[in-house]
Design a protein around this motif. Structure first.
Motif, PDB file in Angstrom:
ATOM      1  N   ALA A  67       0.839  -1.203   0.000  1.00  7.47           N
ATOM      2  CA  ALA A  67       0.000   0.000   0.000  1.00  7.47           C
ATOM      3  C   ALA A  67       0.874   1.254   0.000  1.00  7.47           C
ATOM      4  O   ALA A  67       0.593   2.221  -0.717  1.00  7.47           O
ATOM      5  CB  ALA A  67      -0.918  -0.004   1.219  1.00  7.47           C
ATOM      6  N   THR A  68       1.963   1.239   0.781  1.00  5.93           N
ATOM      7  CA  THR A  68       2.871   2.387   0.826  1.00  5.93           C
ATOM      8  C   THR A  68       3.491   2.628  -0.553  1.00  5.93           C
ATOM      9  O   THR A  68       3.554   3.769  -1.028  1.00  5.93           O
ATOM     10  CB  THR A  68       3.981   2.145   1.869  1.00  5.93           C
ATOM     11  OG1 THR A  68       3.370   1.851   3.107  1.00  5.93           O
ATOM     12  CG2 THR A  68       4.881   3.348   2.024  1.00  5.93           C
ATOM     13  N   LEU A  71       0.828   4.052  -2.973  1.00  9.79           N
ATOM     14  CA  LEU A  71       0.524   5.460  -2.679  1.00  9.79           C
ATOM     15  C   LEU A  71       1.685   6.369  -3.074  1.00  9.79           C
ATOM     16  O   LEU A  71       1.488   7.462  -3.608  1.00  9.79           O
ATOM     17  CB  LEU A  71       0.198   5.630  -1.193  1.00  9.79           C
ATOM     18  CG  LEU A  71      -1.175   5.124  -0.772  1.00  9.79           C
ATOM     19  CD1 LEU A  71      -1.304   5.122   0.729  1.00  9.79           C
ATOM     20  CD2 LEU A  71      -2.278   5.992  -1.370  1.00  9.79           C
ATOM     21  N   ALA A  74       1.758   6.581  -6.874  1.00 11.74           N
ATOM     22  CA  ALA A  74       0.626   7.390  -7.352  1.00 11.74           C
ATOM     23  C   ALA A  74       0.890   8.867  -7.089  1.00 11.74           C
ATOM     24  O   ALA A  74       0.623   9.721  -7.951  1.00 11.74           O
ATOM     25  CB  ALA A  74      -0.659   6.949  -6.666  1.00 11.74           C
ATOM     26  N   GLY A  75       1.431   9.179  -5.923  1.00  9.46           N
ATOM     27  CA  GLY A  75       1.745  10.573  -5.583  1.00  9.46           C
ATOM     28  C   GLY A  75       2.807  11.138  -6.508  1.00  9.46           C
ATOM     29  O   GLY A  75       2.682  12.272  -6.998  1.00  9.46           O
TER      30      GLY A  75
ATOM     31  N   GLY B  15      -1.605   7.067   4.985  1.00  8.42           N
ATOM     32  CA  GLY B  15      -1.688   6.936   3.522  1.00  8.42           C
ATOM     33  C   GLY B  15      -1.843   8.288   2.853  1.00  8.42           C
ATOM     34  O   GLY B  15      -1.169   8.577   1.860  1.00  8.42           O
ATOM     35  N   ALA B  16      -2.715   9.125   3.419  1.00  7.37           N
ATOM     36  CA  ALA B  16      -2.927  10.459   2.853  1.00  7.37           C
ATOM     37  C   ALA B  16      -1.636  11.273   2.935  1.00  7.37           C
ATOM     38  O   ALA B  16      -1.280  12.007   1.999  1.00  7.37           O
ATOM     39  CB  ALA B  16      -4.054  11.173   3.598  1.00  7.37           C
ATOM     40  N   PHE B  19       0.821  10.028   0.234  1.00  8.26           N
ATOM     41  CA  PHE B  19       0.425  10.478  -1.102  1.00  8.26           C
ATOM     42  C   PHE B  19       0.689  11.980  -1.261  1.00  8.26           C
ATOM     43  O   PHE B  19       1.305  12.411  -2.238  1.00  8.26           O
ATOM     44  CB  PHE B  19      -1.058  10.165  -1.341  1.00  8.26           C
ATOM     45  CG  PHE B  19      -1.534  10.605  -2.688  1.00  8.26           C
ATOM     46  CD1 PHE B  19      -1.331   9.808  -3.800  1.00  8.26           C
ATOM     47  CD2 PHE B  19      -2.167  11.831  -2.858  1.00  8.26           C
ATOM     48  CE1 PHE B  19      -1.750  10.214  -5.054  1.00  8.26           C
ATOM     49  CE2 PHE B  19      -2.586  12.252  -4.110  1.00  8.26           C
ATOM     50  CZ  PHE B  19      -2.376  11.448  -5.206  1.00  8.26           C
ATOM     51  N   THR B  20       0.246  12.770  -0.281  1.00  7.76           N
ATOM     52  CA  THR B  20       0.402  14.228  -0.372  1.00  7.76           C
ATOM     53  C   THR B  20       1.875  14.622  -0.402  1.00  7.76           C
ATOM     54  O   THR B  20       2.282  15.477  -1.191  1.00  7.76           O
ATOM     55  CB  THR B  20      -0.299  14.905   0.830  1.00  7.76           C
ATOM     56  OG1 THR B  20      -1.595  14.349   0.949  1.00  7.76           O
ATOM     57  CG2 THR B  20      -0.423  16.401   0.642  1.00  7.76           C
TER      58      THR B  20
END
Lengths: 105, 164
Positions: A67-68, A71, A74-75, B15-16, B19-20
């Motif tokens: 998941a890391t 993410l 994707a970022g 997670g946020a 990503f950020t």
């Protein structure tokens, strides 16, 4: 010798006993109420079960690493894309500022 | 019940944040690497895939145009100064002020025509397809805003007439 005669094994006596006991009358909607109570007893356990399962999944090292990574990628992908757009816009504004006279802006 | 919920919320927050953080870091890195503020013509090279020879020609055109542009700007600024120095007559616009406004408008039109002429010259220095794209984009960027303003003004006027 006297024959051992047990009345409990006598089918006639047994039939008489069954008839004498009588079936208790059930309250109205007995069956529905039973099911309702069973459902009510089970209901609070359901969310906790899926939450528990999800929490267990999250805490799995494999899942956490995957998941890391997803993410993070994707970022980076979205950020690079957005950065390109911003850079293009900035460069375009630089060019426009150099060719469009202040008097016309 | 509480512990799984805390784990879930913590995972969402983490997670946020991941990503950020990666989004902004890569965005800044891309902008920093791709924008060259020192070169005004950099956008042309990257956007219209120009060769060095085409860029050299366009740079010459650009450097030839800049003094003309500055001259027109100076003329418009001077006329504006003259307009401001005309003594006011209270609420009425004097004939002299009106004449100055007309002169400023004529200079602006001349300046705009000169700018469009420059865009045409630059577009001709590019490969035909890219030149057409450049011209269309420049027209949209420079004249499009005026057209939008005029459109909104006419729409507004139309609504007023409609309500009266």
């Amino acid at each position: 010798m006297k024959e051992n005669h047990n009345p409990a094994f006598d089918p006639q006596v047994s039939a008489l006993l069954r008839a004498a006991r009588g079936a208790p009358t059930l309250p109205p909607r007995f069956e529905q109420n039973v099911w309702r109570r069973i459902e009510a007893a089970e209901a609070p356990a359901a969310p906790a079960a899926w939450l528990d399962a999800l929490a267990r999944l999250i805490l799995r090292p494999r899942f956490a690493v995957a998941a890391t990574a997803v993410l993070l990628l994707a970022g980076i992908f979205a950020g690079t894309r957005e950065g390109r757009q911003l850079a293009r816009h900035d460069a375009q504004m630089n060019y426009l500022a150099s060719v469009v006279p202040h008097a016309l802006r | 019940m509480k512990r799984p919920l805390i784990i879930l919320i913590g995972a969402v927050v983490l997670g946020a944040a991941i990503f950020t953080g990666s989004f902004y870091a890569s965005q800044r890195a891309t902008v920093a690497c791709c924008v060259k503020p020192a070169d005004d013509l950099d956008w042309l090279r990257t956007e219209f895939y120009l060769s060095d020879a085409e860029m050299t020609h366009i740079r010459e055109l650009h450097e030839g145009y800049l003094p003309q542009c500055a001259e027109m700007c100076a003329k418009i600024a001077a006329k504006k100064g003259e307009l401001e120095s005309i003594p006011g007559t209270g609420t009425n616009l004097t004939a002299e002020a009106q004449a100055k406004l007309n002169e400023i408008a004529a200079l602006r039109a001349q300046c705009q025509a000169q700018m469009l002429q420059h865009f045409i010259a630059v577009s001709q220095a590019m490969p035909p397809e890219q030149g057409q794209r450049y011209l269309a984009e420049m027209k949209q960027l420079t004249l499009g805003t005026n057209e939008l303003m005029e459109q909104s003004m006419s729409d507004h006027a139309g609504h007023e007439h409609g309500t009266n």
